[in-house]
Motif scaffolding. Structure first.
Motif, mmCIF file in Angstrom:
data_model
loop_
_atom_site.group_PDB
_atom_site.id
_atom_site.type_symbol
_atom_site.label_atom_id
_atom_site.label_comp_id
_atom_site.label_asym_id
_atom_site.label_seq_id
_atom_site.Cartn_x
_atom_site.Cartn_y
_atom_site.Cartn_z
ATOM 1 N N LEU A 35 -1.950 -1.476 5.783
ATOM 2 C CA LEU A 35 -2.918 -1.561 4.697
ATOM 3 C C LEU A 35 -2.433 -2.372 3.506
ATOM 4 O O LEU A 35 -3.135 -2.482 2.502
ATOM 5 C CB LEU A 35 -3.314 -0.150 4.231
ATOM 6 N N SER A 36 -1.244 -2.937 3.594
ATOM 7 C CA SER A 36 -0.776 -3.823 2.536
ATOM 8 C C SER A 36 -1.398 -5.210 2.704
ATOM 9 O O SER A 36 -1.927 -5.553 3.758
ATOM 10 C CB SER A 36 0.755 -3.933 2.555
ATOM 11 N N TYR A 70 0.851 -1.190 0.000
ATOM 12 C CA TYR A 70 0.000 0.000 0.000
ATOM 13 C C TYR A 70 0.889 1.243 0.000
ATOM 14 O O TYR A 70 1.779 1.395 0.853
ATOM 15 C CB TYR A 70 -0.921 0.010 1.217
ATOM 16 N N VAL A 71 0.631 2.148 -0.951
ATOM 17 C CA VAL A 71 1.502 3.297 -1.189
ATOM 18 C C VAL A 71 0.711 4.592 -1.075
ATOM 19 O O VAL A 71 -0.407 4.703 -1.592
ATOM 20 C CB VAL A 71 2.139 3.209 -2.592
ATOM 21 N N GLU A 72 1.293 5.572 -0.406
ATOM 22 C CA GLU A 72 0.755 6.926 -0.364
ATOM 23 C C GLU A 72 1.766 7.874 -0.991
ATOM 24 O O GLU A 72 2.961 7.786 -0.714
ATOM 25 C CB GLU A 72 0.461 7.361 1.074
ATOM 26 N N LEU A 125 7.462 18.719 5.692
ATOM 27 C CA LEU A 125 8.635 19.582 5.552
ATOM 28 C C LEU A 125 9.226 19.529 4.149
ATOM 29 O O LEU A 125 10.101 20.328 3.822
ATOM 30 C CB LEU A 125 9.705 19.168 6.571
ATOM 31 N N LEU A 126 8.730 18.594 3.324
ATOM 32 C CA LEU A 126 9.317 18.387 2.003
ATOM 33 C C LEU A 126 8.300 18.465 0.869
ATOM 34 O O LEU A 126 8.655 18.238 -0.291
ATOM 35 C CB LEU A 126 10.002 17.010 1.951
ATOM 36 N N VAL A 127 7.042 18.771 1.202
ATOM 37 C CA VAL A 127 5.983 18.711 0.174
ATOM 38 C C VAL A 127 6.227 19.673 -0.981
ATOM 39 O O VAL A 127 5.773 19.432 -2.103
ATOM 40 C CB VAL A 127 4.588 18.960 0.786
ATOM 41 N N ASP A 128 6.936 20.780 -0.734
ATOM 42 C CA ASP A 128 7.198 21.733 -1.806
ATOM 43 C C ASP A 128 8.541 21.488 -2.490
ATOM 44 O O ASP A 128 8.946 22.242 -3.368
ATOM 45 C CB ASP A 128 7.158 23.166 -1.268
ATOM 46 N N LYS A 129 9.207 20.403 -2.060
ATOM 47 C CA LYS A 129 10.542 20.118 -2.570
ATOM 48 C C LYS A 129 10.576 18.927 -3.520
ATOM 49 O O LYS A 129 11.378 18.901 -4.467
ATOM 50 C CB LYS A 129 11.484 19.840 -1.383
ATOM 51 N N ALA A 130 9.738 17.914 -3.266
ATOM 52 C CA ALA A 130 9.835 16.682 -4.045
ATOM 53 C C ALA A 130 8.533 15.895 -3.989
ATOM 54 O O ALA A 130 7.644 16.164 -3.163
ATOM 55 C CB ALA A 130 10.988 15.817 -3.524
ATOM 56 N N HIS A 131 8.435 14.931 -4.866
ATOM 57 C CA HIS A 131 7.340 13.959 -4.865
ATOM 58 C C HIS A 131 7.729 12.868 -3.862
ATOM 59 O O HIS A 131 8.781 12.252 -3.985
ATOM 60 C CB HIS A 131 7.186 13.364 -6.270
ATOM 61 N N LEU A 132 6.876 12.615 -2.874
ATOM 62 C CA LEU A 132 7.214 11.763 -1.741
ATOM 63 C C LEU A 132 6.403 10.475 -1.784
ATOM 64 O O LEU A 132 5.187 10.497 -2.014
ATOM 65 C CB LEU A 132 6.940 12.505 -0.433
ATOM 66 N N VAL A 133 7.073 9.356 -1.524
ATOM 67 C CA VAL A 133 6.435 8.039 -1.568
ATOM 68 C C VAL A 133 6.707 7.315 -0.256
ATOM 69 O O VAL A 133 7.858 7.014 0.084
ATOM 70 C CB VAL A 133 6.974 7.197 -2.741
ATOM 71 N N ALA A 134 5.647 7.038 0.498
ATOM 72 C CA ALA A 134 5.745 6.245 1.726
ATOM 73 C C ALA A 134 4.823 5.045 1.575
ATOM 74 O O ALA A 134 3.738 5.159 1.005
ATOM 75 C CB ALA A 134 5.350 7.077 2.941
ATOM 76 N N TYR A 135 5.242 3.887 2.091
ATOM 77 C CA TYR A 135 4.444 2.683 1.863
ATOM 78 C C TYR A 135 4.536 1.729 3.047
ATOM 79 O O TYR A 135 5.390 1.868 3.930
ATOM 80 C CB TYR A 135 4.901 1.999 0.574
ATOM 81 N N ASP A 136 3.617 0.752 3.048
ATOM 82 C CA ASP A 136 3.641 -0.335 4.026
ATOM 83 C C ASP A 136 4.218 -1.569 3.358
ATOM 84 O O ASP A 136 3.756 -1.973 2.271
ATOM 85 C CB ASP A 136 2.219 -0.670 4.509
ATOM 86 N N ARG A 137 5.196 -2.190 3.986
ATOM 87 C CA ARG A 137 5.701 -3.449 3.454
ATOM 88 C C ARG A 137 4.585 -4.495 3.401
ATOM 89 O O ARG A 137 3.606 -4.422 4.158
ATOM 90 C CB ARG A 137 6.853 -3.979 4.326
#
Length: 281
Positions: A64-65, A17-19, A47-59
């Motif tokens: 939610l995976s 599951y990826v956000e 702190l980084l939303v205006d700097k890069a595209h961010l990917v956080a996920y559950d293994r």
């Protein structure tokens, strides 16, 4: 509880599951520590939303995976990380890993090659660390404790008690999500599997360590030890420093924090990520 749009991404016959959040041409991928999911990066992401595209996920198997019946190894988790980034990230990216996630990230780095723009290891221990010398015995003790927690965590007041150290570090909505996803019988069961995966991986890592990442790498080492573990903590930090010194393009940094550095000192983690992005811009 927190609500952020996400999606299930197929990887190696299972899914994670990826956000995604943030904007920009740069990409950053986050690998959580053992017993942790995507939500543990919540203090860093704004702190980084205006700097890069961010990917956080559950293994796979966590939060939610998709649930997994098999015991996944560190190599399996690294393969899932690689597959997920191939499916989502169009090019190069910075990889950020906490604690056990450092083992996953370092194994994945061998196959990511030039796609890996930078690596930040947040209090991740190298396999040479003395804490791993008796890890089999430590794993058994931890597993017995977690087995009790697994049985008792169905009672929500007890789950809140078990998660007290997390509650004080995260916002209320993030904590409620962590409580609902990770401090449950299913979440604790997955944590037990991840600890077993580390126990199986350490002898392999010691016999045949992963190739050193060639990309710029920052090793963050926390200065605050758990009570009663000061001597062991000092030894582990020395091995983190030694590992950083072996890297072709590495840097070691002391951080005034406990182990959950992304929650206690999110600005330091975010600053390290910015440095890695700026070095290659």
């Amino acid at each position: 509880m927190r609500k952020m749009p996400g999606r299930a991404v197929p990887v190696n016959g299972r899914y994670v599951y990826v956000e995604e959040s943030g904007q920009g041409q740069d990409w950053v991928v986050f690998e959580a520590g053992g017993g942790c999911g995507r939500t543990f990066w919540d203090p860093v992401l704004p702190l980084l939303v205006d700097k890069a595209h961010l990917v956080a996920y559950d293994r796979a198997g966590r939060a939610l995976s998709g649930r997994t019946t098999q015991q996944l190894s560190i190599d399996d988790m690294a393969a899932d990380l690689i597959a997920m980034t191939k499916a989502i990230v169009p090019g190069e990216f910075v990889l950020v890993a906490h604690s056990m996630g450092g083992l996953v990230a370092r194994r994945a780095a061998e196959r990511l090659g030039p796609r890996l723009r930078g690596l930040l290891l947040a209090d991740a221990l190298p396999e040479t660390s003395p804490v791993y010398d008796a890890w089999d015995q430590t794993t058994k003790k931890i597993d017995r404790m977690l087995a009790v927690m697994q049985a008792l965590s169905r009672f929500r007041p007890l789950a809140r008690l078990f998660s007290g150290n997390v509650r004080r570090l995260f916002s209320a909505d993030t904590y409620q999500t962590i409580l609902a996803e990770d401090f449950t019988p299913a979440g604790t069961s997955q944590t037990r599997k991840e600890i077993q995966a580390v126990a199986a991986a350490i002898p392999q890592f010691r016999t045949q360590p992963p190739q050193l990442p060639k990309c710029p790498t920052i090793v963050l080492s926390v200065a605050r030890a758990a009570r009663g573990r000061e001597r062991q903590h000092a030894a582990n930090r020395e091995h983190q420093r030694r590992y950083a010194e072996t890297l072709p393009n590495g840097r070691y940094e002391d951080v005034a924090s406990g182990h959950l550095i992304q929650a206690e000192q999110p600005h330091i983690v975010a600053d390290g990520i910015r440095q890695l992005l700026n070095r290659n811009s």
